[in-house]
Scaffold this motif. Structure first.
Motif, short mmCIF file in Angstrom:
data_model
loop_
_atom_site.label_atom_id
_atom_site.label_comp_id
_atom_site.label_asym_id
_atom_site.label_seq_id
_atom_site.Cartn_x
_atom_site.Cartn_y
_atom_site.Cartn_z
N ASP A 11 -38.58 -0.56 16.90
CA ASP A 11 -39.96 -1.02 16.76
C ASP A 11 -40.89 0.00 17.41
O ASP A 11 -40.44 0.92 18.08
CB ASP A 11 -40.16 -2.42 17.33
N ASN A 12 -42.16 -0.16 17.17
CA ASN A 12 -43.15 0.73 17.77
C ASN A 12 -44.06 -0.07 18.69
O ASN A 12 -45.25 0.20 18.81
CB ASN A 12 -43.96 1.47 16.70
N GLY A 13 -43.47 -1.06 19.37
CA GLY A 13 -44.22 -1.97 20.24
C GLY A 13 -44.50 -1.39 21.61
O GLY A 13 -44.57 -0.18 21.80
N ILE A 14 -44.61 -2.28 22.59
CA ILE A 14 -45.05 -1.88 23.93
C ILE A 14 -43.96 -1.15 24.72
O ILE A 14 -44.25 -0.51 25.71
CB ILE A 14 -45.57 -3.08 24.74
N GLY A 15 -42.71 -1.27 24.31
CA GLY A 15 -41.63 -0.58 25.02
C GLY A 15 -41.27 -1.25 26.33
O GLY A 15 -41.85 -2.25 26.72
N MET A 16 -40.28 -0.66 27.01
CA MET A 16 -39.81 -1.20 28.29
C MET A 16 -39.46 -0.04 29.22
O MET A 16 -39.10 1.04 28.77
CB MET A 16 -38.53 -2.02 28.10
N THR A 17 -39.53 -0.33 30.50
CA THR A 17 -39.09 0.63 31.50
C THR A 17 -37.57 0.54 31.63
O THR A 17 -36.94 -0.42 31.17
CB THR A 17 -39.71 0.31 32.87
N GLU A 18 -36.95 1.52 32.29
CA GLU A 18 -35.50 1.49 32.56
C GLU A 18 -35.15 0.24 33.37
O GLU A 18 -34.12 -0.39 33.14
CB GLU A 18 -35.06 2.74 33.30
N LYS A 19 -36.02 -0.11 34.30
CA LYS A 19 -35.78 -1.31 35.13
C LYS A 19 -35.71 -2.55 34.26
O LYS A 19 -34.81 -3.39 34.41
CB LYS A 19 -36.88 -1.46 36.18
N PRO A 54 -21.44 -3.43 23.80
CA PRO A 54 -21.75 -3.32 22.37
C PRO A 54 -23.21 -2.98 22.09
O PRO A 54 -23.54 -2.59 20.98
CB PRO A 54 -21.41 -4.70 21.84
N LEU A 55 -24.09 -3.11 23.10
CA LEU A 55 -25.52 -2.86 22.91
C LEU A 55 -26.00 -1.69 23.76
O LEU A 55 -25.59 -1.55 24.91
CB LEU A 55 -26.36 -4.07 23.33
N ARG A 56 -26.87 -0.90 23.19
CA ARG A 56 -27.54 0.16 23.94
C ARG A 56 -29.03 0.04 23.63
O ARG A 56 -29.43 -0.11 22.46
CB ARG A 56 -27.02 1.53 23.52
N ILE A 57 -29.84 0.07 24.66
CA ILE A 57 -31.29 -0.03 24.48
C ILE A 57 -31.93 1.26 24.99
O ILE A 57 -31.68 1.68 26.11
CB ILE A 57 -31.89 -1.23 25.25
N GLU A 58 -32.75 1.87 24.14
CA GLU A 58 -33.53 3.04 24.51
C GLU A 58 -34.99 2.68 24.30
O GLU A 58 -35.35 2.16 23.24
CB GLU A 58 -33.15 4.24 23.66
N SER A 59 -35.81 2.92 25.30
CA SER A 59 -37.21 2.52 25.19
C SER A 59 -38.09 3.35 26.10
O SER A 59 -37.64 3.85 27.13
CB SER A 59 -37.33 1.04 25.57
N LYS A 60 -39.34 3.48 25.69
CA LYS A 60 -40.35 4.13 26.52
C LYS A 60 -41.60 3.27 26.45
O LYS A 60 -42.04 2.90 25.36
CB LYS A 60 -40.66 5.54 26.01
N GLU A 63 -44.34 3.33 23.59
CA GLU A 63 -43.82 4.04 22.41
C GLU A 63 -42.88 3.22 21.56
O GLU A 63 -42.61 3.57 20.42
CB GLU A 63 -43.11 5.32 22.85
N GLY A 64 -42.30 2.17 22.10
CA GLY A 64 -41.39 1.35 21.31
C GLY A 64 -39.99 1.32 21.86
O GLY A 64 -39.70 1.89 22.92
N THR A 65 -39.11 0.63 21.13
CA THR A 65 -37.76 0.38 21.58
C THR A 65 -36.78 0.54 20.43
O THR A 65 -37.11 0.22 19.29
CB THR A 65 -37.64 -1.06 22.14
#
Length: 81
Positions: A11-19, A54-60, A63-65
């Motif tokens: 998605d191109n939403g609000i994204g998330m921090t590593e925390k 089984p899941l990997r999340i990459e986000s900024k 910029e999105g997730t």
């Protein structure tokens, strides 16, 4: 991997921090219970397919997730019956 099914959801939403990503993946949710569905999905896939992550999340932030789900491919017999 060659013997895996890989699903990518972006998605191109609000994204998330590593925390926040770590909180979601490890079920450390706040009062609003945000992220419970992702954690539950991760746990079910881990148990069903006997895999640890089984899941990997990459986000900024801003910029999105991208969530990547990788599970083993399974052969299906379509000639049942």
């Amino acid at each position: 991997a060659e013997d895996s099914l890989i699903f990518e959801i972006k998605d191109n939403g609000i994204g998330m921090t590593e925390k926040k990503i770590n909180e979601v993946l490890n079920h450390r949710v706040g009062e609003n219970h945000s992220g419970f569905g992702v954690y539950s999905c991760k746990q079910r896939l881990s148990i069903y397919y006997n895999i640890e992550n089984p899941l990997r999340i990459e986000s900024k932030p801003g910029e999105g997730t991208q969530v990547t789900v990788q599970i083993p491919a399974m052969e299906v017999d379509l000639n049942v019956g």
